[in-house]
Design a protein around this motif. Structure first.
Motif, PDB file in Angstrom:
ATOM      1  N   ASP A  27       0.829  -1.210   0.000  1.00 41.08           N
ATOM      2  CA  ASP A  27       0.000   0.000   0.000  1.00 41.08           C
ATOM      3  C   ASP A  27       0.864   1.262   0.000  1.00 41.08           C
ATOM      4  OD1 ASP A  27      -2.356  -1.450  -0.062  1.00 41.08           O
ATOM      5  OD2 ASP A  27      -2.731  -1.268   2.095  1.00 41.08           O
ATOM      6  N   GLU A  28       1.949   1.230   0.760  1.00 43.37           N
ATOM      7  CA  GLU A  28       2.871   2.375   0.781  1.00 43.37           C
ATOM      8  C   GLU A  28       3.503   2.576  -0.593  1.00 43.37           C
ATOM      9  OE1 GLU A  28       5.624   1.565   3.936  1.00 43.37           O
ATOM     10  OE2 GLU A  28       4.082   1.774   5.483  1.00 43.37           O
ATOM     11  N   HIS A  29       3.918   1.481  -1.211  1.00 47.24           N
ATOM     12  CA  HIS A  29       4.509   1.594  -2.552  1.00 47.24           C
ATOM     13  C   HIS A  29       3.502   2.128  -3.559  1.00 47.24           C
ATOM     14  CE1 HIS A  29       8.522   0.115  -2.018  1.00 47.24           C
ATOM     15  NE2 HIS A  29       8.108  -1.016  -1.468  1.00 47.24           N
ATOM     16  N   ALA A  30       2.271   1.635  -3.510  1.00 47.64           N
ATOM     17  CA  ALA A  30       1.240   2.101  -4.435  1.00 47.64           C
ATOM     18  C   ALA A  30       1.030   3.603  -4.284  1.00 47.64           C
ATOM     19  CB  ALA A  30      -0.060   1.340  -4.202  1.00 47.64           C
ATOM     20  N   GLN A  31       1.035   4.065  -3.053  1.00 42.76           N
ATOM     21  CA  GLN A  31       0.889   5.496  -2.796  1.00 42.76           C
ATOM     22  C   GLN A  31       2.069   6.274  -3.396  1.00 42.76           C
ATOM     23  OE1 GLN A  31       0.727   6.458   1.415  1.00 42.76           O
ATOM     24  NE2 GLN A  31      -0.948   7.878   1.019  1.00 42.76           N
ATOM     25  N   THR A  42       2.045   9.225  -6.257  1.00 41.25           N
ATOM     26  CA  THR A  42       2.671  10.526  -6.003  1.00 41.25           C
ATOM     27  C   THR A  42       3.708  10.855  -7.070  1.00 41.25           C
ATOM     28  OG1 THR A  42       2.316  10.340  -3.625  1.00 41.25           O
ATOM     29  CG2 THR A  42       4.067  11.841  -4.348  1.00 41.25           C
ATOM     30  N   TRP A  43       4.605   9.909  -7.339  1.00 39.52           N
ATOM     31  CA  TRP A  43       5.679  10.170  -8.289  1.00 39.52           C
ATOM     32  C   TRP A  43       5.183  10.128  -9.730  1.00 39.52           C
ATOM     33  CZ3 TRP A  43       9.602  12.791  -6.872  1.00 39.52           C
ATOM     34  CH2 TRP A  43       9.983  12.765  -5.538  1.00 39.52           C
ATOM     35  N   GLY A  44       4.129   9.382  -9.985  1.00 36.89           N
ATOM     36  CA  GLY A  44       3.521   9.410 -11.317  1.00 36.89           C
ATOM     37  C   GLY A  44       2.934  10.778 -11.612  1.00 36.89           C
ATOM     38  N   ASN A  45       2.255  11.358 -10.642  1.00 33.58           N
ATOM     39  CA  ASN A  45       1.720  12.713 -10.793  1.00 33.58           C
ATOM     40  C   ASN A  45       2.848  13.720 -10.983  1.00 33.58           C
ATOM     41  OD1 ASN A  45      -0.897  11.778 -10.511  1.00 33.58           O
ATOM     42  ND2 ASN A  45      -1.004  12.240  -8.333  1.00 33.58           N
ATOM     43  N   SER A  50       2.989   7.017 -16.981  1.00 33.85           N
ATOM     44  CA  SER A  50       2.217   5.843 -17.411  1.00 33.85           C
ATOM     45  C   SER A  50       2.817   4.552 -16.881  1.00 33.85           C
ATOM     46  CB  SER A  50       2.156   5.784 -18.939  1.00 33.85           C
ATOM     47  OG  SER A  50       1.435   6.880 -19.438  1.00 33.85           O
ATOM     48  N   MET A  51       4.132   4.460 -16.894  1.00 33.58           N
ATOM     49  CA  MET A  51       4.798   3.258 -16.393  1.00 33.58           C
ATOM     50  C   MET A  51       4.588   3.096 -14.889  1.00 33.58           C
ATOM     51  SD  MET A  51       8.339   3.160 -18.507  1.00 33.58           S
ATOM     52  CE  MET A  51       8.348   4.403 -19.789  1.00 33.58           C
ATOM     53  N   LEU A  52       4.637   4.211 -14.166  1.00 26.42           N
ATOM     54  CA  LEU A  52       4.388   4.143 -12.726  1.00 26.42           C
ATOM     55  C   LEU A  52       2.938   3.761 -12.441  1.00 26.42           C
ATOM     56  CD1 LEU A  52       6.473   7.197 -11.501  1.00 26.42           C
ATOM     57  CD2 LEU A  52       6.944   4.779 -11.077  1.00 26.42           C
ATOM     58  N   ASP A  53       2.027   4.231 -13.272  1.00 22.04           N
ATOM     59  CA  ASP A  53       0.627   3.836 -13.115  1.00 22.04           C
ATOM     60  C   ASP A  53       0.468   2.339 -13.370  1.00 22.04           C
ATOM     61  OD1 ASP A  53      -2.160   4.550 -12.607  1.00 22.04           O
ATOM     62  OD2 ASP A  53      -2.464   4.084 -14.726  1.00 22.04           O
ATOM     63  N   GLU A  54       1.162   1.841 -14.356  1.00 17.15           N
ATOM     64  CA  GLU A  54       1.127   0.404 -14.640  1.00 17.15           C
ATOM     65  C   GLU A  54       1.686  -0.393 -13.457  1.00 17.15           C
ATOM     66  OE1 GLU A  54       0.158  -2.926 -16.902  1.00 17.15           O
ATOM     67  OE2 GLU A  54      -0.349  -0.833 -17.263  1.00 17.15           O
ATOM     68  N   ALA A  55       2.776   0.083 -12.887  1.00 13.82           N
ATOM     69  CA  ALA A  55       3.351  -0.577 -11.714  1.00 13.82           C
ATOM     70  C   ALA A  55       2.361  -0.572 -10.549  1.00 13.82           C
ATOM     71  CB  ALA A  55       4.654   0.115 -11.312  1.00 13.82           C
ATOM     72  N   ARG A  56       1.652   0.546 -10.390  1.00 11.46           N
ATOM     73  CA  ARG A  56       0.656   0.647  -9.316  1.00 11.46           C
ATOM     74  C   ARG A  56      -0.441  -0.398  -9.514  1.00 11.46           C
ATOM     75  NH1 ARG A  56      -4.067   2.272  -9.256  1.00 11.46           N
ATOM     76  NH2 ARG A  56      -3.898   3.368 -11.233  1.00 11.46           N
ATOM     77  N   LYS A  57      -0.856  -0.597 -10.751  1.00 12.06           N
ATOM     78  CA  LYS A  57      -1.884  -1.603 -11.033  1.00 12.06           C
ATOM     79  C   LYS A  57      -1.385  -3.009 -10.689  1.00 12.06           C
ATOM     80  CE  LYS A  57      -4.002   1.108 -14.690  1.00 12.06           C
ATOM     81  NZ  LYS A  57      -4.154   1.249 -16.148  1.00 12.06           N
ATOM     82  N   HIS A  58      -0.136  -3.286 -11.026  1.00  8.33           N
ATOM     83  CA  HIS A  58       0.429  -4.603 -10.733  1.00  8.33           C
ATOM     84  C   HIS A  58       0.545  -4.833  -9.224  1.00  8.33           C
ATOM     85  CE1 HIS A  58       1.266  -6.048 -14.764  1.00  8.33           C
ATOM     86  NE2 HIS A  58       1.719  -4.842 -15.072  1.00  8.33           N
ATOM     87  N   ILE A  59       0.992  -3.816  -8.526  1.00  9.56           N
ATOM     88  CA  ILE A  59       1.113  -3.992  -7.074  1.00  9.56           C
ATOM     89  C   ILE A  59      -0.273  -4.108  -6.443  1.00  9.56           C
ATOM     90  CG2 ILE A  59       1.209  -1.628  -6.140  1.00  9.56           C
ATOM     91  CD1 ILE A  59       3.779  -2.628  -4.639  1.00  9.56           C
ATOM     92  N   GLY A  60      -1.265  -3.462  -7.058  1.00 10.60           N
ATOM     93  CA  GLY A  60      -2.637  -3.618  -6.581  1.00 10.60           C
ATOM     94  C   GLY A  60      -3.110  -5.056  -6.728  1.00 10.60           C
ATOM     95  N   ALA A  61      -2.760  -5.681  -7.844  1.00  8.77           N
ATOM     96  CA  ALA A  61      -3.124  -7.088  -8.063  1.00  8.77           C
ATOM     97  C   ALA A  61      -2.407  -7.988  -7.057  1.00  8.77           C
ATOM     98  CB  ALA A  61      -2.789  -7.504  -9.493  1.00  8.77           C
ATOM     99  N   ALA A  62      -1.142  -7.690  -6.806  1.00  4.56           N
ATOM    100  CA  ALA A  62      -0.388  -8.469  -5.817  1.00  4.56           C
ATOM    101  C   ALA A  62      -1.003  -8.308  -4.429  1.00  4.56           C
ATOM    102  CB  ALA A  62       1.080  -8.032  -5.807  1.00  4.56           C
TER     103      ALA A  62
END
Length: 66
Positions: free
Chosen positions: A19-23, A27-30, A42-54
């Motif tokens: 959850d901390e990483h997703a946050q 932040t850094w994607g914005n 966009s890449m950071l957003d993609e990473a956020r989606k993957h960590i959300g799935a995990a």
């Protein structure tokens, strides 16, 4: 401490950590977007989606221990 209790503690910590990483990804994607690095954003957003799935998988694992 029994093994299931230990697993619950460890998995709960993994969820908080993700959850901390997703946050941070948000932040850094914005930040990247505002500073002209839309591709990075966009890449950071993609990473956020993957960590959300995990994290969802971790929540399921935690629920299965109950």
């Amino acid at each position: 401490m029994d093994d299931k209790k230990r697993l619950r503690i460890v998995i709960a910590q993994m969820i908080r950590h993700n959850d901390e990483h997703a946050q941070d990804f948000t932040t850094w994607g914005n930040f990247a977007e505002v500073n002209g690095a839309g591709g990075v954003s966009s890449m950071l957003d993609e990473a956020r989606k993957h960590i959300g799935a995990a994290t969802a998988a971790l929540r399921s694992a935690l629920d299965s221990l109950d």
